[in-house]
Design a protein around this motif. Structure first.
Motif, PDB file in Angstrom:
ATOM      1  N   ASP A 231      79.943  93.262 -49.167  1.00 57.43           N
ATOM      2  CA  ASP A 231      78.938  92.458 -49.729  1.00 57.43           C
ATOM      3  C   ASP A 231      77.899  93.425 -50.517  1.00 57.43           C
ATOM      4  OD1 ASP A 231      76.705  91.048 -50.699  1.00 57.43           O
ATOM      5  OD2 ASP A 231      76.214  90.060 -48.488  1.00 57.43           O
ATOM      6  N   LEU A 232      77.611  93.533 -51.426  1.00 56.46           N
ATOM      7  CA  LEU A 232      76.832  94.778 -52.027  1.00 56.46           C
ATOM      8  C   LEU A 232      75.769  93.968 -52.678  1.00 56.46           C
ATOM      9  CD1 LEU A 232      79.539  96.849 -54.245  1.00 56.46           C
ATOM     10  CD2 LEU A 232      78.660  97.329 -52.082  1.00 56.46           C
ATOM     11  N   GLY A 233      75.551  92.953 -52.239  1.00 55.92           N
ATOM     12  CA  GLY A 233      74.151  92.161 -52.937  1.00 55.92           C
ATOM     13  C   GLY A 233      73.300  91.622 -51.457  1.00 55.92           C
ATOM     14  N   TYR A 234      73.363  92.396 -50.548  1.00 56.51           N
ATOM     15  CA  TYR A 234      72.902  91.870 -49.238  1.00 56.51           C
ATOM     16  C   TYR A 234      71.439  91.745 -49.328  1.00 56.51           C
ATOM     17  CZ  TYR A 234      71.914  91.485 -44.248  1.00 56.51           C
ATOM     18  OH  TYR A 234      71.660  91.268 -42.975  1.00 56.51           O
ATOM     19  N   VAL A 235      70.917  92.712 -50.281  1.00 54.61           N
ATOM     20  CA  VAL A 235      69.327  92.746 -50.184  1.00 54.61           C
ATOM     21  C   VAL A 235      68.721  91.556 -50.857  1.00 54.61           C
ATOM     22  CG1 VAL A 235      68.680  93.956 -52.484  1.00 54.61           C
ATOM     23  CG2 VAL A 235      67.624  94.651 -50.506  1.00 54.61           C
ATOM     24  N   ALA A 236      69.677  90.952 -51.371  1.00 50.50           N
ATOM     25  CA  ALA A 236      69.067  89.492 -51.932  1.00 50.50           C
ATOM     26  C   ALA A 236      68.523  88.540 -50.850  1.00 50.50           C
ATOM     27  CB  ALA A 236      70.104  88.799 -52.608  1.00 50.50           C
ATOM     28  N   PHE A 237      69.018  88.370 -49.584  1.00 56.40           N
ATOM     29  CA  PHE A 237      68.531  87.710 -48.436  1.00 56.40           C
ATOM     30  C   PHE A 237      67.322  88.436 -48.138  1.00 56.40           C
ATOM     31  CE2 PHE A 237      73.426  87.587 -48.212  1.00 56.40           C
ATOM     32  CZ  PHE A 237      73.559  86.515 -48.934  1.00 56.40           C
ATOM     33  N   PHE A 238      67.063  89.444 -48.084  1.00 54.79           N
ATOM     34  CA  PHE A 238      65.977  90.252 -47.762  1.00 54.79           C
ATOM     35  C   PHE A 238      64.945  89.729 -48.711  1.00 54.79           C
ATOM     36  CE2 PHE A 238      63.562  94.423 -47.774  1.00 54.79           C
ATOM     37  CZ  PHE A 238      63.214  94.298 -46.439  1.00 54.79           C
ATOM     38  N   ALA A 239      65.102  89.608 -49.871  1.00 52.75           N
ATOM     39  CA  ALA A 239      64.263  89.399 -50.867  1.00 52.75           C
ATOM     40  C   ALA A 239      63.820  87.878 -50.730  1.00 52.75           C
ATOM     41  CB  ALA A 239      64.732  89.472 -52.337  1.00 52.75           C
TER      42      ALA A 239
ATOM     43  N   ALA B   9      67.083  82.016 -45.880  1.00 54.29           N
ATOM     44  CA  ALA B   9      67.808  83.003 -46.379  1.00 54.29           C
ATOM     45  C   ALA B   9      69.261  82.522 -45.827  1.00 54.29           C
ATOM     46  CB  ALA B   9      67.682  84.258 -45.335  1.00 54.29           C
ATOM     47  N   ALA B  10      69.423  81.898 -44.657  1.00 57.80           N
ATOM     48  CA  ALA B  10      70.844  81.404 -44.166  1.00 57.80           C
ATOM     49  C   ALA B  10      71.324  80.287 -45.395  1.00 57.80           C
ATOM     50  CB  ALA B  10      70.662  80.732 -42.866  1.00 57.80           C
TER      51      ALA B  10
ATOM     52  N   ALA C 109      72.747  86.986 -43.305  1.00 56.86           N
ATOM     53  CA  ALA C 109      71.568  86.491 -44.324  1.00 56.86           C
ATOM     54  C   ALA C 109      70.479  86.274 -43.581  1.00 56.86           C
ATOM     55  CB  ALA C 109      71.850  85.335 -45.224  1.00 56.86           C
ATOM     56  N   SER C 110      70.290  85.385 -42.317  1.00 54.33           N
ATOM     57  CA  SER C 110      69.194  84.967 -41.621  1.00 54.33           C
ATOM     58  C   SER C 110      68.651  86.321 -41.010  1.00 54.33           C
ATOM     59  CB  SER C 110      69.584  84.121 -40.670  1.00 54.33           C
ATOM     60  OG  SER C 110      70.397  84.699 -39.561  1.00 54.33           O
ATOM     61  N   PHE C 111      69.251  87.336 -40.652  1.00 54.06           N
ATOM     62  CA  PHE C 111      68.512  88.504 -40.027  1.00 54.06           C
ATOM     63  C   PHE C 111      67.803  89.201 -41.174  1.00 54.06           C
ATOM     64  CE2 PHE C 111      72.339  89.170 -36.763  1.00 54.06           C
ATOM     65  CZ  PHE C 111      71.891  87.944 -36.185  1.00 54.06           C
ATOM     66  N   ALA C 112      68.450  89.257 -42.250  1.00 51.32           N
ATOM     67  CA  ALA C 112      67.685  89.589 -43.397  1.00 51.32           C
ATOM     68  C   ALA C 112      66.520  88.968 -43.805  1.00 51.32           C
ATOM     69  CB  ALA C 112      68.731  89.723 -44.780  1.00 51.32           C
ATOM     70  N   GLY C 113      66.600  87.778 -43.734  1.00 55.36           N
ATOM     71  CA  GLY C 113      65.539  86.736 -44.135  1.00 55.36           C
ATOM     72  C   GLY C 113      64.290  87.146 -43.257  1.00 55.36           C
ATOM     73  N   VAL C 114      64.320  86.877 -41.985  1.00 57.74           N
ATOM     74  CA  VAL C 114      63.300  87.098 -41.062  1.00 57.74           C
ATOM     75  C   VAL C 114      62.777  88.509 -41.303  1.00 57.74           C
ATOM     76  CG1 VAL C 114      64.743  88.179 -39.148  1.00 57.74           C
ATOM     77  CG2 VAL C 114      62.403  86.751 -38.780  1.00 57.74           C
ATOM     78  N   MET C 115      63.803  89.587 -41.586  1.00 61.27           N
ATOM     79  CA  MET C 115      62.781  90.984 -41.646  1.00 61.27           C
ATOM     80  C   MET C 115      62.174  91.236 -43.186  1.00 61.27           C
ATOM     81  SD  MET C 115      63.032  92.988 -39.171  1.00 61.27           S
ATOM     82  CE  MET C 115      63.637  92.303 -37.615  1.00 61.27           C
ATOM     83  N   GLY C 116      62.893  90.375 -43.881  1.00 61.60           N
ATOM     84  CA  GLY C 116      61.963  90.260 -45.435  1.00 61.60           C
ATOM     85  C   GLY C 116      60.518  89.748 -45.265  1.00 61.60           C
ATOM     86  N   MET C 117      60.467  88.781 -44.363  1.00 64.07           N
ATOM     87  CA  MET C 117      59.322  88.249 -44.053  1.00 64.07           C
ATOM     88  C   MET C 117      58.243  89.518 -43.392  1.00 64.07           C
ATOM     89  SD  MET C 117      58.038  85.162 -42.625  1.00 64.07           S
ATOM     90  CE  MET C 117      56.370  84.421 -41.777  1.00 64.07           C
TER      91      MET C 117
ATOM     92  N   ALA D 273      67.170  98.461 -39.245  1.00 63.12           N
ATOM     93  CA  ALA D 273      68.147  98.521 -38.272  1.00 63.12           C
ATOM     94  C   ALA D 273      68.610  97.156 -38.141  1.00 63.12           C
ATOM     95  CB  ALA D 273      67.635  98.952 -37.075  1.00 63.12           C
ATOM     96  N   ALA D 274      67.637  96.038 -38.191  1.00 62.45           N
ATOM     97  CA  ALA D 274      68.080  94.684 -38.317  1.00 62.45           C
ATOM     98  C   ALA D 274      68.774  94.448 -39.539  1.00 62.45           C
ATOM     99  CB  ALA D 274      66.823  93.842 -38.230  1.00 62.45           C
ATOM    100  N   LEU D 275      68.539  94.624 -40.718  1.00 61.25           N
ATOM    101  CA  LEU D 275      69.367  94.798 -41.695  1.00 61.25           C
ATOM    102  C   LEU D 275      70.614  95.176 -41.651  1.00 61.25           C
ATOM    103  CD1 LEU D 275      66.800  95.602 -44.839  1.00 61.25           C
ATOM    104  CD2 LEU D 275      67.828  93.373 -44.021  1.00 61.25           C
ATOM    105  N   ALA D 276      70.855  96.484 -41.050  1.00 64.11           N
ATOM    106  CA  ALA D 276      72.162  97.025 -40.946  1.00 64.11           C
ATOM    107  C   ALA D 276      72.914  96.304 -39.774  1.00 64.11           C
ATOM    108  CB  ALA D 276      71.936  98.474 -40.400  1.00 64.11           C
TER     109      ALA D 276
END
Lengths: 269, 542
Positions: free
Chosen positions: B130-138, B254-255, B387-395, B113-116
């Motif tokens: 953006d089709l490479g969003y998961v990169a920030f998650f990584a 991530a940002a 990207a920052s949302f994805a970053g924190v959720m990645g962690m 949900a946070a990624l979305a």
């Protein structure tokens, strides 16, 4: 003459092998209403696009109140004090009239990312200011009743007016109107003429328009510049331009300017 | 066409307070019972039926629908508060105590949900595909994964053996270089804010940005070498107390990567942007695959620590959780807080100068710029925020899985997140959360449950077994959704109105032009004047 708000000197724009605008010089006096006219494809919109920073001129200088504009991005030009409307209406279609105008305030508001997230006083003040500006501008162009209506739902003529209101919300020194009367009926055009006069008289904003409606141009403008094939072929007061043989030639063709057109027509009359 | 942005009057909707509370009680009871193994054992045939994976998946979905109904239905405020707070804070953890997979699922749903929500800012609000969003998650996952696991000690050992002339002097040089170049970048960007850039400013800015990267690399390398003697003490990674520091760092990292990727990319639009982000997303994954020293390549990193908060663990123990469940409960609480924060940030940004600028860019980039919206800066903010949302959720994801490998960050994940955003309703915050919940439930519970439940039914041929056809069913659902409800499950008001507006126009044209004169429709040009076709190719050159 109190001075020129905009001084365009020798601007040229070359697209590949095509010279769209060739060495055009034009000065716009402060608090005046001026027009740029010319046949289709004369380079008028290209000329506007260079002033507003969308195209960078190949050569030449553009100064707004003495400040060089060449090389600035369009948003920086807007911040410097030039606003514009578009030939084909470009409103933000998923936004209401009010929100459209609030976007126009963007460069005048200073609240940033953190202000928005933390809802600081700066943020609230900015939002209030933008909403007030939207209300004032909507009332100014007479669209108060459309405040919370989606921009695309407005009648055509009102969409043109909304575009002008949105441009005015940037508090410009100079507003460029690209064919504001295109597609309007005579009554709407009369309304528009009154509105443009009020923009100059009440808000003190200098107006420069591109227009094909000759009645509008001749009655409204204090000064007219005529472009043809990218070159300035005439300029002056409306009556001077109207009687300039080169202008007639550009609009009606060589024969017509020499009077042949009328002769040919006579037998049929 | 009146009062377009006011919501449809809800006065006519019946009050459903009682229904909501009843639904909450019934689904909670079922959830608690169906996840209590001992109780199920005593219940005989009913217990067996409840154990059926598809029934179980249904129970979970119905229970989660509580929260949706609390949001949607007209009910007394106390009932809505009771249902949402009760579901998330009491019933779910209580059921999760018996069956940790439920906690795991809830965390996973909220991560998605946070990624979305993050991707929604980029795609839904700013209109940048953006089709490479998961990169920030990584990036977020590896930021903590590397230092919070035994991998860190191995990196330190490597640098201890190969200092490569690095010493404390290098650290000083690195720090000074970073500070000087970063300061000069700031100075140059101030300089060019109001005047035109010259060749000198452009090139010195690029030089300075290279300097910043070099400075950061030198600093990190020097730090690693200087820390190398401590390698033995850090055999299991950094102390879990650093979790909080790295939570902030993962947002920042991530940002920063978002800005780095965004700078060259955001000059492009539409299809080109989609392809180049797809490529860069893959680059990050391939880097994770090939930088063996840091990421352990395709083997992946494990075990990754989670933070441990003594008072929280004590409370969890008092509530009857087993010690090996503490970290899940902790992450569940953390992810709840995070999603609350992210949602707040989203809503507040949406209704601000920046949010308006994003929507303006989505609607018409040229007009937005002509109204004084700096395109690059505004798009970069969108990219970096998402990207920052994805970053924190990645962690949080790394801490939950305790294991990460490049496999978790494939292109399919980016597409899945995008499908959540589109399925839920682009630009609508409740919509994308619902989209994330639906897609995650389908992928993790309902479809596997369906496959499991039907696996042993003899009359279904092997080839047509739903277990084998999960992706096909999922695809069919997506196609059906897009045909029946293109605006998404809970559409954004703007988009819905936009689609409705088109519908109205189609209706008019279907009836001939009879109605067109009477309605004040936007795109009807009054006759008698053909506007000049002087081509307004604006915006192309910049």
């Amino acid at each position: 003459m109190s001075g020129n708000i905009l001084e365009v000197a020798g601007v040229t724009k070359v697209f590949g092998g095509l010279t769209a605008v060739n060495d055009v010089t034009m000065n716009i006096p402060e608090r005046s209403i001026v027009s740029v006219i010319g046949p289709n494809g004369a380079g008028k919109t290209t000329f506007f696009n260079m002033i507003t920073g969308i195209y960078e001129p190949t050569r030449g200088t553009i100064r707004l109140a003495g400040r060089e504009l060449v090389g600035l991005r369009p948003d920086q030009v807007t911040e410097a004090g030039i606003a514009r409307t578009f030939q084909n209406i470009r409103l933000f279609s998923t936004m209401t009239s009010e929100e459209n105008i609030m976007v126009g305030r963007h460069s005048r508001l200073k609240s940033g990312f953190l202000d928005a997230v933390l809802r600081t006083k700066k943020f609230h003040d900015g939002e209030q200011e933008a909403r007030d500006a939207a209300r004032i501008m909507l009332d100014f162009v007479g669209l108060g009743k459309w405040r919370s209506e989606l921009a695309t739902n407005l009648p055509y003529g009102d969409q043109r007016k909304l575009e002008i209101a949105r441009a005015l919300a940037t508090t410009p020194k100079l507003i460029l109107l690209d064919e504001p009367a295109a597609g309007m009926n005579p009554r709407e055009t009369e309304d528009l003429k009154a509105l443009i006069r009020r923009v100059r008289d009440e808000l003190g904003v200098t107006v420069c328009l591109i227009e094909h409606d000759m009645r509008l141009v001749m009655t409204l403008s204090e000064h007219i510049t005529v472009l043809d094939y990218g070159t300035k072929i005439a300029e002056g007061k409306p009556h001077q331009v109207r009687n300039d043989p080169r202008v007639m030639e550009a609009y009606l063709g060589r024969g017509a300017a020499a009077g042949d057109y009328g002769k040919e027509e006579r037998p049929h009359a | 066409m009146t009062a377009a942005l006011q919501q449809k009057p809800r006065a006519s909707a019946p009050d459903r307070t009682i229904l909501l509370v009843l639904f909450f009680i019934v689904t909670s009871a079922f959830l608690l019972v169906s996840h209590n193994g001992d109780l199920l054992g005593q219940m005989g045939p009913v217990g067996t039926a409840l154990k059926n994976p598809i029934v179980e998946a249904l129970m979970v979905s119905l229970f989660l629908a509580n929260i949706l109904f609390a949001y949607l239905w007209k009910a007394a405020p106390w009932a809505r508060a009771l249902v949402s707070v009760g579901s998330l804070l009491f019933v779910l953890p209580a059921a999760g105590r018996e069956d940790t997979s439920l906690l795991d699922l809830s965390i996973q749903i909220m991560i998605f949900a946070a990624l979305a929500l993050g991707l929604n800012i980029v795609v839904g609000l700013a209109g940048l595909l953006d089709l490479g969003y998961v990169a920030f998650f990584a990036v977020g996952a590896y930021t903590w994964g590397i230092v919070g696991s035994p991998r860190f000690a191995e990196i330190l050992k490597y640098f201890g053996e190969n200092p490569g002339g690095t010493n404390s002097g290098t650290l000083a040089i690195g720090l000074v270089l970073t500070a000087v170049t970063a300061a000069s970048m700031l100075y140059i960007s101030r300089l060019t804010a109001r005047t035109a850039p010259t060749a000198a400013t452009t090139w010195s800015f690029r030089l300075a940005s290279v300097g910043v990267v070099a400075g950061v690399i030198l600093t990190v390398r020097a730090l690693l070498v200087l820390l190398a003697p401590q390698a033995d003490g850090l055999a299991n990674g950094l102390n879990a107390g650093f979790f909080w520091l790295f939570l902030a760092l993962s947002i920042f990292a991530a940002a920063a990567v978002g800005v780095l990727i965004g700078l060259p990319v955001l000059k492009l639009k539409g299809d080109y942007l989609a392809i180049i982000t797809l490529g860069l997303g893959e680059v990050i994954r391939v880097l994770a695959n090939n930088l063996d020293l840091y990421s352990a390549g395709s083997q992946g990193i494990t075990p990754i620590k989670s933070a441990s908060v003594p008072w929280f663990d004590a409370a969890a123990g008092a509530l009857g959780f087993a010690p090996d469940q503490y970290y899940l409960l902790f992450l569940y609480a953390l992810v709840l807080v995070m999603i609350g924060l992210i949602l707040t940030v989203n809503v507040r940004l949406d209704r601000s100068r920046i949010g308006r600028a994003w929507i303006a860019i989505r609607d018409d980039e040229v007009a937005a710029q002509a109204m004084g919206v700096p395109l690059m800066q505004t798009k970069l903010i969108a990219f970096a925020t998402g990207a920052s949302f994805a970053g924190v959720m990645g962690m949080i994801f790394a801490a939950k899985q305790q294991f990460i490998s490049p496999e978790s960050f494939v292109l399919n994940q980016s597409i899945a997140i995008l499908s959540m955003v589109i399925l839920g309703g682009m630009g609508s915050f409740p919509g994308v959360i619902l989209g994330a919940a639906v897609v995650t439930l389908l992928n993790l519970r309902i479809l596997p449950g369906l496959g499991e439940a039907t696996a042993n039914i003899s009359w279904i041929p092997q080839q047509a077994n739903p277990g084998q056809l999960q992706r096909l069913i999922f695809g069919a659902i997506l196609v059906a959704m897009m045909l029946l409800r293109p605006e998404g499950l809970l559409p954004n008001r703007r988009r819905q109105l936009e689609l409705h507006h088109d519908d109205n126009q189609e209706d008019e044209s279907a009836q001939g032009n009879a109605g067109a004169l009477g309605t004040a429709s936007g795109d009807v040009y009054s006759a008698g004047y053909a506007p000049a076709k002087e081509d307004d190719k604006a915006g192309g050159s910049r």
